[in-house]
Write an enzyme that holds these catalytic residues in place. Structure first.
Site, PDB file in Angstrom:
ATOM      1  CE  LYS A  52      -3.905  -2.379   1.998  1.00 44.20           C
ATOM      2  NZ  LYS A  52      -4.892  -2.599   3.048  1.00 44.20           N
ATOM      3  CD  GLN A  96      -3.782  -4.352   6.071  1.00 45.60           C
ATOM      4  OE1 GLN A  96      -3.942  -3.256   5.547  1.00 45.60           O
ATOM      5  NE2 GLN A  96      -4.007  -5.470   5.420  1.00 45.60           N
ATOM      6  CG  ASP A 119     -10.280  -0.360   4.676  1.00 41.27           C
ATOM      7  OD1 ASP A 119      -9.801  -0.799   3.619  1.00 41.27           O
ATOM      8  OD2 ASP A 119      -9.693  -0.410   5.779  1.00 41.27           O
TER       9      ASP A 119
HETATM   10  N1  L34 Z   1      -8.401  -2.577   6.802  1.00 40.45           N
HETATM   11  N2  L34 Z   1      -7.577  -4.666   6.256  1.00 40.45           N
HETATM   12  C1  L34 Z   1      -8.090  -3.483   5.865  1.00 40.45           C
HETATM   13  N3  L34 Z   1      -8.321  -3.185   4.566  1.00 40.45           N
HETATM   14  C2  L34 Z   1      -8.025  -4.070   3.602  1.00 40.45           C
HETATM   15  O1  L34 Z   1      -8.296  -3.790   2.320  1.00 40.45           O
HETATM   16  C3  L34 Z   1      -7.455  -5.303   3.958  1.00 40.45           C
HETATM   17  N4  L34 Z   1      -7.058  -6.252   3.028  1.00 40.45           N
HETATM   18  C4  L34 Z   1      -7.236  -7.656   3.356  1.00 40.45           C
HETATM   19  C5  L34 Z   1      -6.588  -7.898   4.730  1.00 40.45           C
HETATM   20  N5  L34 Z   1      -6.830  -6.820   5.678  1.00 40.45           N
HETATM   21  C6  L34 Z   1      -7.266  -5.586   5.317  1.00 40.45           C
HETATM   22  C7  L34 Z   1      -5.976  -6.111   2.243  1.00 40.45           C
HETATM   23  O2  L34 Z   1      -5.383  -5.065   2.081  1.00 40.45           O
HETATM   24  C8  L34 Z   1      -6.469  -8.334   2.226  1.00 40.45           C
HETATM   25  N6  L34 Z   1      -5.658  -7.293   1.650  1.00 40.45           N
HETATM   26  C9  L34 Z   1      -4.646  -7.502   0.692  1.00 40.45           C
HETATM   27  C10 L34 Z   1      -3.901  -6.469   0.146  1.00 40.45           C
HETATM   28  C11 L34 Z   1      -2.903  -6.711  -0.781  1.00 40.45           C
HETATM   29  C12 L34 Z   1      -2.628  -7.979  -1.197  1.00 40.45           C
HETATM   30  C13 L34 Z   1      -3.358  -9.008  -0.662  1.00 40.45           C
HETATM   31  C14 L34 Z   1      -4.358  -8.766   0.267  1.00 40.45           C
HETATM   32  C15 L34 Z   1      -1.525  -8.214  -2.163  1.00 40.45           C
HETATM   33  O3  L34 Z   1      -0.709  -7.363  -2.395  1.00 40.45           O
HETATM   34  N7  L34 Z   1      -1.445  -9.435  -2.753  1.00 40.45           N
HETATM   35  C16 L34 Z   1      -0.434  -9.823  -3.710  1.00 40.45           C
HETATM   36  C17 L34 Z   1       0.559 -10.798  -3.129  1.00 40.45           C
HETATM   37  C18 L34 Z   1       1.038 -10.486  -1.770  1.00 40.45           C
HETATM   38  C19 L34 Z   1       2.049 -11.485  -1.250  1.00 40.45           C
HETATM   39  O4  L34 Z   1       3.095 -11.633  -1.898  1.00 40.45           O
HETATM   40  O5  L34 Z   1       1.783 -12.105  -0.196  1.00 40.45           O
HETATM   41  C20 L34 Z   1      -1.134 -10.564  -4.861  1.00 40.45           C
HETATM   42  O6  L34 Z   1      -0.575 -10.582  -5.940  1.00 40.45           O
HETATM   43  O7  L34 Z   1      -2.198 -11.135  -4.612  1.00 40.45           O
END
Ligand code: L34
Length: 286
Positions: A52, A96, A119
């Site tokens: 982020k 988060q 959010d």
């Molecule tokens: N308050 N909490 C709040 N807001 C959110 O919108 C979230 N979420 C979820 C968990 N808690 C939260 C996120 O940000 C899930 N989430 C989230 C954000 C980014 C990624 C995955 C989940 C992400 O960047 N995923 C990458 C891979 C990450 C890795 O290497 O582990 C992807 O390509 O899916």
């Protein structure tokens, strides 16, 4: 064989659009600011928060990170949120999730000012979404919709099945599909005939939080499959809620994990923060 909808590609496109608008907003003297709060040291949360922050830098936002120790008290956390609610250069506040067990997530969600709730978890924003008259959409479901639109998939009249009923993903996801005239079914742990219901879906969204839960026999030939899950498999490798190997040959479109919905969540957060900055500064268009 399915077409893979790349969240990496679509999120880059969304971020580029936000970046352009941000430049024009800066010419008017406004720099969007996002505050991200992370409590404790959950490694997955750390990765997401870092992503982020990186996205904020890329689109030209100011970002502030508040990394609090796991022992932080409810009172301390609420005091920080109160300070950020009153801080004019902060347009968006995100705490988060999940929080350590001793903290009350509901109270935290209620404490964030709805205008800065990028959010869209605050009850007032949730209510607005229900009515269909909203400022912010929750990032993950909005990201899924963006992928559906990008792939040129029509939702109207389709059988849409959402597996999972969380406040954060499943419920708002169903609502967004309904807004586009999908016929929506929400499945959960008490659902009877889960397999049959899923197998009737034209559009299937998996948000269960169980690795490779969706198998080939739960998917109709030619279905659109969107995978919200981020899990680790038995080898510690990232995987979704969908058994990709099994399901991909049957689907018409599918999203991968990683590189699917995850990056979209972050791109939509950028969109919401930009919108929050515009609303708070009474700028309608740039
Ligand atoms: N308050 N909490 C709040 N807001 C959110 O919108 C979230 N979420 C979820 C968990 N808690 C939260 C996120 O940000 C899930 N989430 C989230 C954000 C980014 C990624 C995955 C989940 C992400 O960047 N995923 C990458 C891979 C990450 C890795 O290497 O582990 C992807 O390509 O899916």
């Amino acid at each position: 064989m399915a077409s893979v909808i790349s969240g990496k590609e679509v999120s880059a496109k969304v971020r580029a659009e936000v970046r352009e608008e941000c430049e024009r907003l800066k010419e008017k003297g406004v720099t969007p600011g996002l505050a991200v709060i992370i409590v404790g040291d959950d490694p997955a949360s750390r990765v997401y928060v870092n992503n982020k922050k990186k996205a904020c830098a890329e689109v030209g936002f100011a970002s502030e990170e508040y990394a609090l120790p796991a022992e932080t008290t409810q009172q301390e956390l609420l005091a920080l949120i109160d300070t950020l609610n009153k801080k004019p250069e902060i347009n968006g506040i995100l705490c988060q999730l999940p929080l350590p067990k001793h903290l009350d997530e509901t109270a935290v969600i209620h404490a964030i000012s709805p205008e800065k709730d990028v959010d869209a978890f605050h009850p007032s924003n949730v209510g607005k979404i229900m009515i269909g008259d909203y400022d912010f959409l929750p990032c993950t479901p909005a990201g899924v919709m963006e992928l559906i639109h990008f792939a040129g998939i029509e939702v109207s009249g389709k059988n849409c099945v959402v597996i999972g009923r969380s406040n954060i993903v499943g419920k708002p996801m169903a609502m967004l599909l309904l807004h586009e005239n999908g016929t929506v079914t929400i499945c959960h742990s008490k659902t009877k005939d889960l397999k049959e219901i899923c197998a009737g879906a034209d559009i299937l969204v998996a948000a269960v939080g169980r690795p490779k839960f969706v198998k080939a026999d739960m998917v109709k030939e030619g279905a659109v499959v969107l995978d919200v899950g981020i899990n680790r498999d038995e080898n510690g490798k990232l995987c979704g809620d969908v058994d990709y190997e099994q399901v991909e040959p049957k689907a018409s479109f599918i999203t991968p994990v990683p590189g699917g919905v995850g990056p979209m969540t972050i791109a939509m957060l950028m969109k919401n923060t930009l919108k929050a900055a515009k609303l708070q500064n009474h700028i309608e268009s740039v």
